[in-house]
Design a protein around this motif. Structure first.
Motif, PDB file in Angstrom:
ATOM      1  N   UNK A 119       0.866  -1.177   0.000  1.00 20.48           N
ATOM      2  CA  UNK A 119       0.000   0.000   0.000  1.00 20.48           C
ATOM      3  C   UNK A 119       0.903   1.227   0.000  1.00 20.48           C
ATOM      4  N   UNK A 120       0.553   2.204  -0.810  1.00 25.08           N
ATOM      5  CA  UNK A 120       1.265   3.474  -0.794  1.00 25.08           C
ATOM      6  C   UNK A 120       0.292   4.548  -0.320  1.00 25.08           C
ATOM      7  N   UNK A 121       0.685   5.279   0.712  1.00 19.61           N
ATOM      8  CA  UNK A 121      -0.127   6.383   1.224  1.00 19.61           C
ATOM      9  C   UNK A 121       0.359   7.717   0.664  1.00 19.61           C
ATOM     10  N   UNK A 122       1.671   7.948   0.767  1.00 13.81           N
ATOM     11  CA  UNK A 122       2.286   9.146   0.218  1.00 13.81           C
ATOM     12  C   UNK A 122       3.388   8.747  -0.752  1.00 13.81           C
ATOM     13  N   UNK A 123       3.456   9.425  -1.875  1.00 11.46           N
ATOM     14  CA  UNK A 123       4.524   9.214  -2.838  1.00 11.46           C
ATOM     15  C   UNK A 123       5.143  10.576  -3.115  1.00 11.46           C
ATOM     16  N   UNK A 163      -3.727  -2.801   8.026  1.00  9.40           N
ATOM     17  CA  UNK A 163      -2.591  -3.730   7.987  1.00  9.40           C
ATOM     18  C   UNK A 163      -2.491  -4.521   9.277  1.00  9.40           C
ATOM     19  N   UNK A 164      -2.865  -3.919  10.397  1.00 11.56           N
ATOM     20  CA  UNK A 164      -2.888  -4.646  11.667  1.00 11.56           C
ATOM     21  C   UNK A 164      -3.884  -5.801  11.585  1.00 11.56           C
ATOM     22  N   UNK A 165      -5.076  -5.528  11.097  1.00 11.92           N
ATOM     23  CA  UNK A 165      -6.093  -6.571  10.950  1.00 11.92           C
ATOM     24  C   UNK A 165      -5.633  -7.666   9.987  1.00 11.92           C
ATOM     25  N   UNK A 166      -5.037  -7.274   8.863  1.00 13.35           N
ATOM     26  CA  UNK A 166      -4.560  -8.238   7.874  1.00 13.35           C
ATOM     27  C   UNK A 166      -3.510  -9.179   8.463  1.00 13.35           C
ATOM     28  N   UNK A 167      -2.541  -8.620   9.185  1.00 15.66           N
ATOM     29  CA  UNK A 167      -1.463  -9.444   9.735  1.00 15.66           C
ATOM     30  C   UNK A 167      -1.943 -10.349  10.871  1.00 15.66           C
ATOM     31  N   UNK A 168      -2.934  -9.919  11.604  1.00 14.03           N
ATOM     32  CA  UNK A 168      -3.474 -10.759  12.681  1.00 14.03           C
ATOM     33  C   UNK A 168      -4.371 -11.857  12.122  1.00 14.03           C
ATOM     34  N   UNK A 195       2.198 -13.480   3.371  1.00 15.96           N
ATOM     35  CA  UNK A 195       2.939 -12.281   3.725  1.00 15.96           C
ATOM     36  C   UNK A 195       3.588 -12.594   5.070  1.00 15.96           C
ATOM     37  N   UNK A 196       4.928 -12.608   5.096  1.00 21.13           N
ATOM     38  CA  UNK A 196       5.602 -13.010   6.334  1.00 21.13           C
ATOM     39  C   UNK A 196       6.234 -11.848   7.080  1.00 21.13           C
ATOM     40  N   UNK A 197       6.476 -10.732   6.402  1.00 22.74           N
ATOM     41  CA  UNK A 197       6.954  -9.513   7.050  1.00 22.74           C
ATOM     42  C   UNK A 197       6.056  -8.381   6.603  1.00 22.74           C
ATOM     43  N   UNK A 198       5.752  -7.480   7.521  1.00 29.36           N
ATOM     44  CA  UNK A 198       5.009  -6.274   7.159  1.00 29.36           C
ATOM     45  C   UNK A 198       5.478  -5.146   8.066  1.00 29.36           C
ATOM     46  N   UNK A 199       5.736  -3.986   7.463  1.00 32.65           N
ATOM     47  CA  UNK A 199       6.158  -2.836   8.228  1.00 32.65           C
ATOM     48  C   UNK A 199       5.354  -1.627   7.783  1.00 32.65           C
ATOM     49  N   UNK A 200       4.517  -1.076   8.675  1.00 32.13           N
ATOM     50  CA  UNK A 200       3.761   0.123   8.327  1.00 32.13           C
ATOM     51  C   UNK A 200       4.645   1.353   8.473  1.00 32.13           C
ATOM     52  N   UNK A 201       4.940   1.994   7.363  1.00 34.35           N
ATOM     53  CA  UNK A 201       5.804   3.172   7.359  1.00 34.35           C
ATOM     54  C   UNK A 201       4.929   4.420   7.261  1.00 34.35           C
ATOM     55  N   UNK A 202       4.644   5.027   8.423  1.00 34.24           N
ATOM     56  CA  UNK A 202       3.954   6.310   8.452  1.00 34.24           C
ATOM     57  C   UNK A 202       5.004   7.392   8.705  1.00 34.24           C
ATOM     58  N   UNK A 206       3.584   4.010   3.578  1.00 37.81           N
ATOM     59  CA  UNK A 206       2.625   2.955   3.271  1.00 37.81           C
ATOM     60  C   UNK A 206       3.020   1.673   3.953  1.00 37.81           C
ATOM     61  N   UNK A 207       2.518   0.563   3.454  1.00 40.09           N
ATOM     62  CA  UNK A 207       2.798  -0.747   4.035  1.00 40.09           C
ATOM     63  C   UNK A 207       3.844  -1.475   3.196  1.00 40.09           C
ATOM     64  N   UNK A 208       4.998  -1.734   3.799  1.00 36.22           N
ATOM     65  CA  UNK A 208       6.076  -2.468   3.147  1.00 36.22           C
ATOM     66  C   UNK A 208       5.946  -3.930   3.560  1.00 36.22           C
ATOM     67  N   UNK A 209       5.991  -4.842   2.593  1.00 36.61           N
ATOM     68  CA  UNK A 209       5.844  -6.262   2.922  1.00 36.61           C
ATOM     69  C   UNK A 209       6.932  -7.117   2.279  1.00 36.61           C
ATOM     70  N   UNK A 210       7.051  -8.324   2.806  1.00 35.30           N
ATOM     71  CA  UNK A 210       7.794  -9.396   2.152  1.00 35.30           C
ATOM     72  C   UNK A 210       6.822 -10.558   2.039  1.00 35.30           C
ATOM     73  N   UNK A 211       6.608 -11.003   0.814  1.00 32.66           N
ATOM     74  CA  UNK A 211       5.727 -12.127   0.557  1.00 32.66           C
ATOM     75  C   UNK A 211       6.573 -13.327   0.157  1.00 32.66           C
TER      76      UNK A 211
END
Length: 126
Positions: A20-24, A46-51, A68-75, A90-95
């Motif tokens: 997910x991209x919030x700001x570019x 993203x919290x709900x998705x990862x849980x 998706x095994x890693x997720x980092x919300x970058x605000x 946005x949300x950075x992931x590793x799938x």
């Protein structure tokens, strides 16, 4: 939303990128459907998705093709608190996809993540 992947790690079988991209470039990002996801909405979703899920599908269809095994919300707030300077949030992931999907990422057939979700519209009266 279609988001370009950043890298593929062959050794671990991981694909990295923004889901997910919030700001570019410091400005609100709007996807192909002219939708913008604010940072706090992304954080909650993203919290709900990862849980509750973490399942990856190919373009929202069929059975799961990985997780998706890693997720980092970058605000902006999180970045600032960690001493990170960024114009993109946005949300950075590793799938970790299965072998056939990993090959599609490596060959360039798949170039990004496609994030599915449901938007609930609310009106705020000021």
């Amino acid at each position: 939303m279609d988001v370009k992947i950043a890298s593929v790690n062959d050794e671990l079988g991981l694909v990295f990128g923004f889901a997910i991209i919030c700001l570019k470039n410091g400005e609100p990002y709007y996807d192909l459907q002219d939708e913008h996801i604010p940072e706090q909405v992304m954080l909650k979703a993203s919290c709900d998705f990862m849980i509750n899920s973490r399942v990856a599908k190919e373009m929202h269809r069929g059975e799961g093709i990985g997780n998706v095994i890693f997720a980092f919300p970058m605000t902006n707030e999180i970045a600032k608190s960690m001493g990170i300077s960024t114009l993109n949030t946005g949300l950075i992931i590793a799938m970790r996809p299965n072998a056939s999907i990993l090959k599609k990422f490596k060959s360039g057939e798949l170039t990004g993540f496609s994030v599915g979700g449901t938007k609930i519209r609310t009106t705020i009266n000021e």
